[in-house]
Design an enzyme around this catalytic site. Structure first.
Site, PDB file in Angstrom:
ATOM      1  N   LYS A 111      53.639  64.908 -18.802  1.00 13.98           N
ATOM      2  CA  LYS A 111      54.695  64.145 -18.121  1.00 13.98           C
ATOM      3  C   LYS A 111      55.429  65.143 -17.222  1.00 13.98           C
ATOM      4  CE  LYS A 111      57.177  60.373 -17.561  1.00 13.98           C
ATOM      5  NZ  LYS A 111      56.671  59.264 -16.738  1.00 13.98           N
ATOM      6  N   ASP A 143      51.964  58.149 -18.739  1.00  7.66           N
ATOM      7  CA  ASP A 143      52.120  56.700 -18.519  1.00  7.66           C
ATOM      8  C   ASP A 143      50.905  56.151 -17.765  1.00  7.66           C
ATOM      9  OD1 ASP A 143      53.232  58.454 -16.711  1.00  7.66           O
ATOM     10  OD2 ASP A 143      54.873  57.172 -16.089  1.00  7.66           O
ATOM     11  N   ASP A 152      49.338  61.356 -30.393  1.00  6.78           N
ATOM     12  CA  ASP A 152      49.504  60.403 -31.486  1.00  6.78           C
ATOM     13  C   ASP A 152      49.435  58.981 -30.930  1.00  6.78           C
ATOM     14  OD1 ASP A 152      50.038  59.374 -33.953  1.00  6.78           O
ATOM     15  OD2 ASP A 152      52.054  60.178 -34.143  1.00  6.78           O
ATOM     16  N   ASP A 184      46.055  55.983 -30.967  1.00  7.19           N
ATOM     17  CA  ASP A 184      46.125  54.612 -31.513  1.00  7.19           C
ATOM     18  C   ASP A 184      45.674  53.603 -30.461  1.00  7.19           C
ATOM     19  OD1 ASP A 184      47.167  55.654 -33.865  1.00  7.19           O
ATOM     20  OD2 ASP A 184      48.691  54.088 -34.062  1.00  7.19           O
ATOM     21  N   TYR A 237      57.481  66.935 -32.937  1.00 10.65           N
ATOM     22  CA  TYR A 237      57.451  66.734 -34.381  1.00 10.65           C
ATOM     23  C   TYR A 237      57.966  67.956 -35.138  1.00 10.65           C
ATOM     24  CZ  TYR A 237      54.630  62.539 -33.525  1.00 10.65           C
ATOM     25  OH  TYR A 237      54.185  61.306 -33.100  1.00 10.65           O
TER      26      TYR A 237
END
Ligand code: NAD
Length: 351
Positions: free
Chosen positions: A185, A217, A241, A245, A139
């Site tokens: 990752k 993942d 982020d 959710d 970001y």
């Protein structure tokens, strides 16, 4: 205690839920003998409309004198093609305040077990904390650019950035069930390999905490297969982020999730996890609980008012136990934003 709280309601349901959070804060102040004074600032689309920028200088000035910042949400289709988008205002505030540690608890209220898209036996007992790195990664990384045929975002992390968020998460785990999942990752990304090395290097300093490394993942799958295996998850900005959710959906609704963004020095920053929900904005039906629970986190982390924070949390649990639900949880039979807040106020102790 006396405290000055900067309100940044923002856009859409952001403004609708902040109003309800303030009603709860006022009730706490009256019942426990505190004095909260509020200043209000413009941010996001509302600020673009009024001042031509998502983060006016006036708002930046107000940040510096506040004891804590209480934020709604920013953005919406109206500003999707603005030269500087509303979300830039939020990112700038996070950077200005240096709030690198975003705490996102996702707890299943027992009364909502049947509202989860997962089977009740899978979701029962879910109580996890996502510690999301908030001021680095994709970001914020440079270069960030696009032209008609190419776009670039950059993911950067320094060892120091990983060190400070990892320490934060280790300490959070020490205060809970002492299990830390570090999500990365590392099979593909260099930043993740650095992340994993730093977390591994720190682990011997926190011997009481069991550390697991998990690929993002795999983590996204594990969150819906067996959410109860998680206690604290620490991860970089983008992964956090997305996973938060997902965690929100697991416990019933994104409207329920609060967050606190902390750094090395106050003021700290509190906001519900959800966005501006343009599909329901203006109807008075948004779930205010994520915002109200963010107010509880503010009382706990900025003002050390543990008893008052716990009073809000238990009022929320009791309202849900008594069957009070907004429409995101109950469909058409759900109550309005205001009535949900009334139910919390009715269940707060007298002080
Ligand atoms: P969203 O979180 O606003 O909404 C997703 C879905 O959840 C919608 O169906 C919405 O109605 C529902 N929902 C969200 N909060 C709810 C609540 N409190 N009560 C009941 N239902 C709720 O995400 P989105 O639709 O992807 O984004 C809408 C806008 O919000 C976009 O402009 C986005 O950039 C912005 N956004 C801002 C923030 C922030 O300011 N922190 C975070 C996420 C999205």
């Amino acid at each position: 205690m006396n405290a000055k709280i900067l309100l940044l309601p923002g856009d859409g349901i952001g403004a609708e839920v902040v109003r309800e959070g303030v009603r709860v804060l006022d009730a706490i102040a009256a019942r426990y003998g505190h004095s909260f004074c509020y200043e209000e600032g413009l941010v996001g689309g509302a600020a673009i409309d009024a001042a031509g920028t998502p983060i006016p200088d006036e708002t930046l000035r107000k940040l510096k004198t506040a004891d804590a910042v209480f934020f709604g949400a920013v953005g919406g289709p109206k500003w999707d093609h603005a030269p500087v988008r509303p979300e830039a205002g939020l990112l700038r505030i996070r950077k200005e305040l240096g709030v690198y540690a975003n705490l996102r608890p996702a707890v299943l209220f027992p009364a909502l077990a049947s509202g989860s898209p997962l089977r009740a036996d899978v979701v029962a007992g879910t109580d996890l904390l996502i510690v999301r790195e908030l001021t680095g990664g994709l970001y914020f990384g440079k270069p960030k650019a696009r032209d008609a045929t190419k776009a670039v975002d950059t993911m950067t992390y320094t060892a120091a950035e990983v060190d400070r968020i990892a320490r934060f998460a280790f300490r959070a785990a020490q205060g809970r069930r002492k299990i830390l999942h570090s999500i990365d990752k590392a099979n593909i990304l260099e930043t993740s390999r650095l992340w994993r090395e730093v977390v591994t290097r720190l682990a011997p300093e926190y011997r009481d905490v069991t550390v697991h490394h998990m690929l993002v993942d795999t983590a996204s799958m594990a969150l819906v297969q067996r959410p109860t295996q998680f206690d604290v998850l620490v991860t970089e900005n983008t992964f956090g982020d997305i996973l938060s959710d997902e965690a929100a959906a697991v416990v019933g609704s994104i409207g329920l999730l609060p967050s606190a963004s902390l750094g090395d020095a106050p003021p700290y920053f509190y906001e519900p996890v959800h966005g501006t929900a343009p599909d329901i904005a203006g109807q008075g039906i948004a779930n205010p609980l994520g915002c109200i629970l963010s107010a509880a986190m503010m009382l706990r982390y900025s003002f050390q008012l543990e008893r008052e924070a716990a009073a809000i949390e238990s009022a929320v649990a009791r309202a849900l136990d008594d069957g009070v639900r907004t429409k995101d949880l109950a469909g058409q039979s759900g109550v309005s934003t205001e009535r949900m807040t009334n139910a919390i106020l009715e269940r707060l102790p007298r002080g």
